[in-house]
Enzyme design. Structure first.
Site, PDB file in Angstrom:
ATOM      1  N   GLU A  15       0.842  -1.197   0.000  1.00 12.60           N
ATOM      2  CA  GLU A  15       0.000   0.000   0.000  1.00 12.60           C
ATOM      3  C   GLU A  15       0.877   1.247   0.000  1.00 12.60           C
ATOM      4  O   GLU A  15       1.084   1.878   1.034  1.00 12.60           O
ATOM      5  CB  GLU A  15      -0.917   0.011   1.229  1.00 12.60           C
ATOM      6  CG  GLU A  15      -1.961  -1.084   1.217  1.00 12.60           C
ATOM      7  CD  GLU A  15      -2.792  -1.117   2.503  1.00 12.60           C
ATOM      8  OE1 GLU A  15      -3.908  -1.665   2.476  1.00 12.60           O
ATOM      9  OE2 GLU A  15      -2.311  -0.601   3.543  1.00 12.60           O
ATOM     10  N   GLU A  30      -6.503  -7.003  -0.790  1.00 16.21           N
ATOM     11  CA  GLU A  30      -7.059  -7.137   0.555  1.00 16.21           C
ATOM     12  C   GLU A  30      -8.485  -6.622   0.557  1.00 16.21           C
ATOM     13  O   GLU A  30      -8.771  -5.560  -0.009  1.00 16.21           O
ATOM     14  CB  GLU A  30      -6.253  -6.351   1.589  1.00 16.21           C
ATOM     15  CG  GLU A  30      -4.826  -6.835   1.793  1.00 16.21           C
ATOM     16  CD  GLU A  30      -4.067  -5.948   2.775  1.00 16.21           C
ATOM     17  OE1 GLU A  30      -4.722  -5.185   3.540  1.00 16.21           O
ATOM     18  OE2 GLU A  30      -2.822  -6.002   2.782  1.00 16.21           O
TER      19      GLU A  30
END
Length: 588
Positions: free
Chosen positions: A397, A514
Site C-alpha cells: 500500500e 485485501e
C-alpha cells in the site's frame, strides 16, 4: 561299716581310671593308624571367600578394592588388559587385598572381563563389567540426494541409548517401516515432490543420557522442480485465481526498529498471531474453495544480512519457500509481495518525514530505486525456477497513511510509477521463468478512485503479463467497526464498474489484494449484515473478472477479520465464509 564303704569307693575309682586309660590308648592308636595311611597326602584347607561376586565400573573408569579370605596366597588374573589388578599390603594373614583399576571405555559397547582366583585346588570367577560411552553413529551416507519427484530414503545408524528424531522441514516425513535390530537402526523417510528451486534440509538424531547430549544429522538435498507452464497471460491466470485468501499478520510481522538488519528471525512468523503455518492450514484454505493465496511478506524489516546488497537471510528465504511450496503443492496460485516492511519504501520513499508530509528529493528516489531493484533481484532469483503458480507483487500500500499522504496522491503517483518500473525491470532481468512471470503493480494508496484516475502501467518486455492491485475496506466506518449497519450495495457496484472500465476492459486484470470487514459481535442481525457484505464484494468482483483476496489475521476473538482458525484448521468466521461462498456461487 565305715571302713567297708571306703574300700568299695576306692575300687570304683580305680575302675574309672582304668576305663579312661583304655579309651585314650584306643584313640591314640586309631589316630596313628590314620596318619600312617595318608602320610603322602598332606591335609590343606582350600575353602576361601570373596568380598564380591561381580563389579561394575563407569565409562570413565576408576578403581575399587577387592578382598579374598583364604588359607594360602591366592593366584589371581584378568582376562582383559583394560582391567589391571595390583596386590595391596594387608595386616591379616588370611585376608588378601587387591586394587582393581579400569581405564576409560571409549567404545560404544559395554565390555566384560573375567577375573580368575585360585586358592589351593579351588578356583572361583569374578565378573567385572564397564559401561560404554554414549554412542550415536550414522552408518549410511551423511548427504542424500533426491530428485525433484521425491520418494523414500533410508538412514541407518547405531546407538546405545534412546534417541529422538527431528525433521528439518515439512517436506520430509518419517515413513512406515523403521525397525530396531552398540544396536543397529533403520529409518525410512519420505521426501515430497519439489515444485520450486533446489532445496536442502536435515534429519537430526539426538541421544540424551544424563548430562550427555549427542546429535548427528543427515543432509537431504533435493533438486529443483521441473520447469512448469509459463504460457498463460495475466488475464488467463486471473480467471483461475478467483477467489483468493490472505495469510495475514504472519510473514509480514515484526518491528520497524529492525529495518535493514537481520534481527527479526524466524520467530516473527508468530509475533502477531500464534500459529506457525503448516501444510494442513493451506489444505484447509483449499478445502474452503479458495484458489489463490496472497503472502504479505517483510524482507527489509529484520531479514537482511547485507544492507548494501539487500541480501535476504537464507533461513527466512527458505521458510518463505516452504510456505509457497505448501500452496503450490495444493495447486493454488500464490502471490509474493514486499509488504509494508517497516515503511522503508511505502513511507520513506514518498516523504522525508514520518511526522508530516515532506516531499522526498531526487537523491532519495534514486537511492530507494536502487535498493528496490536489488531486493527484487534477490527475491526473483530465489524463485526463478517456480512456474506460473507463483506471482510477484512489488509493494503493498504505497503512501497509504491517510493523515500523512491525503491530498498528495496525484503527485506521488509519478514517484510510484518509477518504483513500479524498477520492480518490473529487476524481475525481468533475472531471466528464466521470470522473463514471462505475471507481475502485480500497485495503484496509488491501493485506492480505487486514485488508481483509476492516475496510474499508468509500466513498460514491460513481455506483453499481457501485468496485473494491477487495489484494496477494498469500504465503507470504512462499517468495516472498521465504527458502525454495525450497512446496506449500500450500489457503492460496491459503482467502484468495481470503475475498475472494470479502466483496466479489465483493456485486458489488464485487477486483484483486490485485501478486502474485509470486522466481525464485531456474534449477533444474528449483525452476522446477516456481515455475510451480506462479503457476498456482495465477492459476487460483484467475480462478475467483473476481478480477483478479491479476503484478509485473515488468525485472532479468534472479537472484533477481528479472522476467517480460518489455523490452530484447529476449521472455519471460525462463519458469517464471512458463508458470504464468500454464496458470492462465488452467484457469479455466472
Amino acid at each position: 561299716m565305715g571302713c567297708l564303704r571306703k574300700k568299695q569307693n576306692k575300687k570304683k575309682r580305680m575302675k574309672r581310671i582304668k576305663l579312661l586309660s583304655l579309651l585314650l590308648m584306643t584313640f591314640t592308636m586309631l589316630a596313628f593308624s590314620a596318619c600312617t595311611k595318608d602320610e603322602d597326602k598332606p591335609s590343606v584347607n582350600t575353602t576361601f571367600t570373596l568380598s564380591k561376586a561381580e563389579l561394575q565400573f563407569a565409562k570413565s573408569g576408576g578403581e575399587a578394592l577387592f578382598y579374598v579370605r583364604g588359607a594360602a596366597t591366592p593366584s589371581i588374573s584378568s582376562s582383559e588388559s583394560w582391567l589391571k589388578i595390583t596386590p595391596q599390603p594387608s595386616t591379616s594373614k588370611t585376608v588378601y587385598k587387591y586394587q582393581f583399576v579400569t581405564e576409560a571405555n571409549t567404545a560404544f559397547n559395554d565390555r566384560t572381563a573375567k577375573v580368575s582366583i585360585s586358592v589351593g585346588g579351588e578356583t572361583k570367577t569374578v565378573t567385572v563389567t564397564q559401561l560404554s560411552t554414549e554412542g550415536l553413529v550414522i552408518k549410511s551416507a551423511k548427504t542424500l540426494n533426491v530428485g525433484a519427484d521425491g520418494g523414500d530414503i533410508e538412514v541407518t545408524l547405531q546407538a546405545n541409548a534412546p534417541y529422538t528424531v527431528t525433521l528439518g522441514a515439512e517436506w520430509i516425513s518419517e515413513a512406515k517401516g523403521s525397525r530396531a535390530d552398540m544396536k543397529a537402526y533403520l529409518h525410512r523417510f519420505h521426501v515430497s515432490k519439489n515444485v520450486g528451486t533446489a532445496r536442502t534440509s536435515t534429519v537430526s538424531f539426538t541421544l540424551s543420557k544424563g548430562d550427555v547430549s549427542l546429535t548427528e544429522a543427515v543432509t537431504i538435498a533435493q533438486s529443483a522442480g521441473k520447469a512448469g507452464n509459463m504460457s498463460l497471460s495475466a488475464m488467463e491466470l486471473a480467471a483461475l485465481m478467483y477467489p483468493g485468501w490472505n495469510l495475514g499478520n504472519t510473514l509480514e510481522a515484526g518491528d520497524l526498529a529492525n529495518n535493514f538488519t537481520n534481527k527479526g528471525g524466524l520467530a516473527t512468523e508468530t509475533a502477531w498471531q500464534s500459529t506457525k503455518t503448516s501444510q494442513k492450514i493451506i489444505d484447509e484454505v483449499k478445502a474452503q474453495g479458495f484458489k489463490s493465496v496472497r503472502l504479505p511478506i517483510a524482507w527489509v524489516m529484520g531479514h537482511l544480512t547485507d544492507k548494501a546488497r539487500m541480501t535476504i537471510d537464507e533461513q527466512w528465504l527458505n521458510r518463505v519457500k516452504e510456505i509457497v511450496n505448501y500452496c503450490v503443492a495444493d495447486g493454488l496460485y500464490v502471490i509474493i509481495n514486499d509488504h509494508w516492511d517497516g515503511g522503508w519504501l511505502e513511507v520513506d520513499g514518498f516523504s522525508s518525514s514520518r511526522d508530516h508530509f515532506q516531499a522526498v528529493d531526487e537523491a532519495t528516489i534514486t537511492a530507494k530505486t536502487v535498493q528496490l531493484k536489488k531486493l527484487w533481484t534477490n527475491i526473483a532469483l530465489a524463485f526463478k525456477d517456480y512456474d506460473e503458480h507463483v506471482l510477484f507483487a512489488g509493494l503493498n500500500e504505497p503512501f497509504q497513511e491517510y493523515k500523512l499522504f491525503h491530498g498528495h496522491h496525484q503527485a506521488l503517483t509519478l514517484i510510484l510509477q518509477r518504483y513500479n518500473q524498477a520492480f518490473v525491470d529487476a524481475v525481468r532481468a533475472t531471466g528464466g521463468n521470470n522473463a514471462s512471470r505475471v507481475l502485480v503493480v500497485q495503484g496509488p494508496s491501493t485506492d480505487i478512485n486514485s488508481t483509476c484516475s492516475y496510474l499508468q502501467m509500466p513498460n514491460d518486455t513481455k506483453t499481457d503479463r501485468l496485473m494491477v492491485e487495489v484494496h477494498y475496506y469500504d465503507p470504512w466506518n462499517f468495516t472498521s467497526g465504527a458502525t454495525d449497519t450497512w446496506t449500500d450495495t450500489n457503492s460496491v457496484k459503482v467502484q468495481f464498474d470503475k475498475v472494470k472500465t479502466t483496466f479489465m476492459d483493456k485486458k489488464i486484470p485487477v486483484i483486490i489484494g485485501e478486502c474485509g470487514a470486522n466481525w464485531q459481535k456474534d449477533d444474528a442481525t449483525f452476522n446477516a449484515t456481515l455475510k451480506h457484505w462479503y457476498k456482495t464484494v465477492f459476487q460483484y468482483a467475480g462478475e467483473r473478472g476481478i480477483v478479491p483476496f479476503a484478509w485473515d489475521i488468525n485472532v479468534c476473538s472479537f472484533p477481528n477479520m479472522t476467517i480460518i482458525n489455523r490452530a484447529t484448521q476449521t472455519v471460525w468466521g462463519t458469517p464471512a465464509m458463508q458470504g464468500i461462498k454464496e458470492g462465488v456461487a452467484a457469479v455466472k
